[in-house]
Design an enzyme around this catalytic site. Structure first.
Site, mmCIF file in Angstrom:
data_model
loop_
_atom_site.group_PDB
_atom_site.id
_atom_site.type_symbol
_atom_site.label_atom_id
_atom_site.label_comp_id
_atom_site.label_asym_id
_atom_site.label_seq_id
_atom_site.Cartn_x
_atom_site.Cartn_y
_atom_site.Cartn_z
ATOM 1 N N LYS A 171 30.116 36.854 29.229
ATOM 2 C CA LYS A 171 30.941 35.822 28.575
ATOM 3 C C LYS A 171 30.034 34.792 27.907
ATOM 4 O O LYS A 171 29.381 34.003 28.578
ATOM 5 C CB LYS A 171 31.840 35.098 29.580
ATOM 6 C CG LYS A 171 32.867 34.241 28.830
ATOM 7 C CD LYS A 171 33.351 33.053 29.580
ATOM 8 C CE LYS A 171 32.638 31.770 29.327
ATOM 9 N NZ LYS A 171 32.753 31.176 27.984
ATOM 10 N N GLU A 244 20.959 29.156 37.214
ATOM 11 C CA GLU A 244 19.944 28.377 36.479
ATOM 12 C C GLU A 244 20.668 27.172 35.909
ATOM 13 O O GLU A 244 21.467 27.317 34.990
ATOM 14 C CB GLU A 244 19.349 29.213 35.340
ATOM 15 C CG GLU A 244 18.527 30.402 35.774
ATOM 16 C CD GLU A 244 17.251 30.026 36.495
ATOM 17 O OE1 GLU A 244 16.889 28.836 36.535
ATOM 18 O OE2 GLU A 244 16.619 30.943 37.043
HETATM 19 P P1 NAD Z 1 28.462 24.515 30.997
HETATM 20 O O1 NAD Z 1 28.204 24.532 32.458
HETATM 21 O O2 NAD Z 1 29.486 23.552 30.492
HETATM 22 O O3 NAD Z 1 28.937 25.954 30.486
HETATM 23 C C1 NAD Z 1 28.151 27.117 30.670
HETATM 24 C C2 NAD Z 1 29.051 28.346 30.645
HETATM 25 O O4 NAD Z 1 29.904 28.330 31.784
HETATM 26 C C3 NAD Z 1 29.984 28.409 29.433
HETATM 27 O O5 NAD Z 1 30.045 29.758 29.000
HETATM 28 C C4 NAD Z 1 31.324 27.953 29.994
HETATM 29 O O6 NAD Z 1 32.443 28.451 29.285
HETATM 30 C C5 NAD Z 1 31.274 28.522 31.408
HETATM 31 N N1 NAD Z 1 32.116 27.832 32.401
HETATM 32 C C6 NAD Z 1 32.511 26.536 32.431
HETATM 33 N N2 NAD Z 1 33.239 26.285 33.548
HETATM 34 C C7 NAD Z 1 33.276 27.435 34.253
HETATM 35 C C8 NAD Z 1 33.825 27.804 35.529
HETATM 36 N N3 NAD Z 1 34.491 26.937 36.287
HETATM 37 N N4 NAD Z 1 33.643 29.070 35.962
HETATM 38 C C9 NAD Z 1 32.932 29.964 35.224
HETATM 39 N N5 NAD Z 1 32.397 29.677 34.008
HETATM 40 C C10 NAD Z 1 32.554 28.433 33.535
HETATM 41 O O7 NAD Z 1 27.049 24.269 30.297
HETATM 42 P P2 NAD Z 1 26.724 24.112 28.751
HETATM 43 O O8 NAD Z 1 27.146 22.772 28.253
HETATM 44 O O9 NAD Z 1 27.202 25.310 28.013
HETATM 45 O O10 NAD Z 1 25.114 24.195 28.768
HETATM 46 C C11 NAD Z 1 24.276 23.106 28.978
HETATM 47 C C12 NAD Z 1 23.749 23.104 30.399
HETATM 48 O O11 NAD Z 1 23.033 24.304 30.677
HETATM 49 C C13 NAD Z 1 22.747 21.972 30.647
HETATM 50 O O12 NAD Z 1 23.013 21.394 31.883
HETATM 51 C C14 NAD Z 1 21.398 22.696 30.671
HETATM 52 O O13 NAD Z 1 20.389 22.036 31.370
HETATM 53 C C15 NAD Z 1 21.793 23.994 31.302
HETATM 54 N N6 NAD Z 1 20.788 25.025 31.037
HETATM 55 C C16 NAD Z 1 19.975 25.425 32.052
HETATM 56 C C17 NAD Z 1 18.972 26.366 31.815
HETATM 57 C C18 NAD Z 1 18.032 26.814 32.912
HETATM 58 O O14 NAD Z 1 17.270 27.740 32.676
HETATM 59 N N7 NAD Z 1 18.037 26.190 34.068
HETATM 60 C C19 NAD Z 1 18.827 26.910 30.534
HETATM 61 C C20 NAD Z 1 19.680 26.470 29.526
HETATM 62 C C21 NAD Z 1 20.663 25.529 29.782
#
Ligand code: NAD
Length: 487
Positions: A171, A244
């Protein structure tokens, strides 16, 4: 206008409900993608389960061959892929190009490394025992990824999952559904069999439906809050999970560092990808003796950055990905200013370009511990600079956070570097370097930054069950530790 379909069991399917994907540089709609619900997710998981029976039996060298072709396919399409990434999430084309090349390199690395890393280990116990491990696929892996590296992050889970014999339901983020759809097409064109990779576009509810479905593992990258929700929602089924999550990395500058190099590195690290990078230096700490010259140089370089549409080759900083992300950032800057921070530059929406979700690269000083910028992840172009007196204070400041993803230390003294590496609470430390990654090195965090490791051998072994086989050689009628105990 792009038209998005779902990839389920090798077929591209339409669906009833759709959602729009925007170009953050202009606010224009670029296409409509499927909003998958429980029905579509269940169907995709069913197809992935069916396909797994055959895929896990294929020889690993065959799986590696197909993945290598996928790596080549990525490079062949580099022009279209980098353009799509820039249009869908806003970053400069130059950075999108690097993402495409890194992704290709990474997929090929997993193809090669998987062959040796999944051979199993011999274990020496005693002369009358043969003992070894077998690495078996976990089953169906649900892969949920964010928008900030929409090609690289999905592939760094898809490739190791597939080489290990798992099948995948992926997804993509609702900000970048069309890059997600391209991933499905690349895999199909590389010869990955029907059902082995399925792509379900959609929103947070789609992700939630995938977590609650009949999968065996979740590989998630995203915010810490979503990671915690996923962990809660996986508890009943005891899915394997790899998380992550977010970060608030410290960037620590000692007075013996090369000041020009460190300013160049800090400005690039903080503002690259418009500051929307998990391991971006979100809290910068500078030793008192050089603080003034560091801040002066940092602000000067920040003012020189060119803001604009990522498709323009002169652009250093594109727009943020969405209005929502920009509003969150504005609140963090307002909170810091209200609590006494100095805005050295930026701190507002630029007058030009007018459309799109731009925010001026911003530098804050006069920071205090209760400010949001010190306690929340700052996911945008805002640099937060504080001053420290000695090494112990630098360690205490750096570790004063719920996050533990990475850290970066700048010094010419190797003893200082080694001491800092051992004291910093995080999963990765860069010395005189920032935001680099290569497929051979493990990636991941501790504390609220997650669990499990991506990349390297560690990242491949996240996707297997370890089975231990213990063979007794020869035949003895009994063992000294068997019944009866009386004798
Ligand atoms: P997010 O958590 O809002 O969303 C990530 C994904 O999860 C999306 O596809 C979203 O639709 C899905 N999602 C949201 N709620 C969900 C739920 N309850 N159950 C299952 N899936 C769900 O994050 P974002 O805004 O897309 O990305 C930014 C974040 O990602 C930042 O915090 C960044 O630090 C982190 N990030 C971490 C790494 C790492 O390697 N640690 C790498 C890149 C980004």
């Amino acid at each position: 206008m792009l038209d998005g379909k779902l990839l389920i069991g090798g077929k591209w399917e339409t669906c009833e409900k759709m959602f729009e994907s925007f170009n953050p540089a202009t606010g224009d709609v670029i296409g409509r993608a499927c909003l998958s619900g429980i029905e579509e997710v269940t169907e995709a998981v069913k197809e992935a389960k069916l396909a797994q029976k055959g895929w896990k039996k294929t020889d690993i060298s065959e799986r590696a061959k197909i993945l290598t072709i996928a790596g080549d396919e990525i490079l062949k399409r580099s022009h279209d892929l980098k353009t799509l990434i820039t249009i869908e999430m806003g970053r400069p084309l130059f950075e999108s190009d690097i993402e495409v090349r890194k992704t290709s390199e990474m997929v090929k690395y997993f193809a090669d490394e998987g062959k040796t890393c999944l051979e199993g280990d011999a274990i020496s116990i005693s002369p009358d025992k043969s003992s070894f491990t077998i690495f078996e696929p976990v089953g169906v892996v649900g892969i949920i990824k964010p928008w900030n590296y929409p090609l690289l992050l999905p592939f760094w889970a898809i490739a190791p999952a597939l080489i290990a014999g798992n099948t995948v339901v992926f997804k993509p983020s609702d900000m970048t559904p069309f890059v997600g759809i391209e991933i499905g097409k690349i895999c199909q064109d590389a010869g990955i069999p029907d059902g082995v990779i399925n792509v379900v576009t959609g929103d947070d509810f789609t992700g939630k439906s995938l977590v609650s479905s009949d999968i065996d593992m979740i590989s998630f990258t995203g915010s810490s809050d979503t990671g915690k929700n996923i962990m809660k929602n996986s508890a009943d089924k005891l899915h394997r999970i790899s998380l992550e999550l977010g970060g608030s990395d410290a960037f620590i500058v000692f007075k013996d560092a090369d000041i020009e190099e460190v300013i160049n590195g800090a400005v690039w690290g903080r503002f690259m990808n418009c500051g929307q990078v998990c391991v971006s230096p979100k809290r910068i700490f500078v030793e008192d003796d050089i603080a003034d010259s560091f801040i002066k140089g940092f602000v000067k370089k920040t003012r020189d950055l060119v803001i604009g549409n990522g498709l323009d080759s002169r652009t250093d900083i594109g727009p943020m990905v969405s209005m929502e992300q920009r509003e969150k950032l504005e609140l963090q800057v307002e909170d810091a200013a209200r609590k006494g921070a100095m805005i050295e530059c930026g701190g507002k929406i630029p007058s030009s370009p007018q459309n799109g979700f731009y925010y001026e690269p911003t530098v804050l000083t006069g920071i205090t511990p209760e400010m949001k910028v010190m306690n929340e992840e700052v996911f945008g172009p805002v640099a937060v600079i504080s001053v420290f007196d000695d090494m112990d204070e630098a360690i205490a400041l750096a570790n004063r956070t719920i996050y533990g993803l990475g850290a970066s230390v700048w010094t010419k003294n190797l003893d200082t570097a080694m001491h800092m590496s051992s004291q910093l609470e995080c999963g990765m430390v860069w010395i005189n370097e920032i935001c680099t990654l290569n497929p051979q090195s493990p990636w991941g965090g501790i504390k609220h930054s997650g669990m499990g490791r991506d990349l390297a051998r560690y990242g491949i072994r996240e996707f297997v069950n370890v089975k231990h086989v213990n063979i007794k050689l020869g035949s003895d009628k009994t063992r000294p530790w068997w019944f009866p105990y009386g004798k």
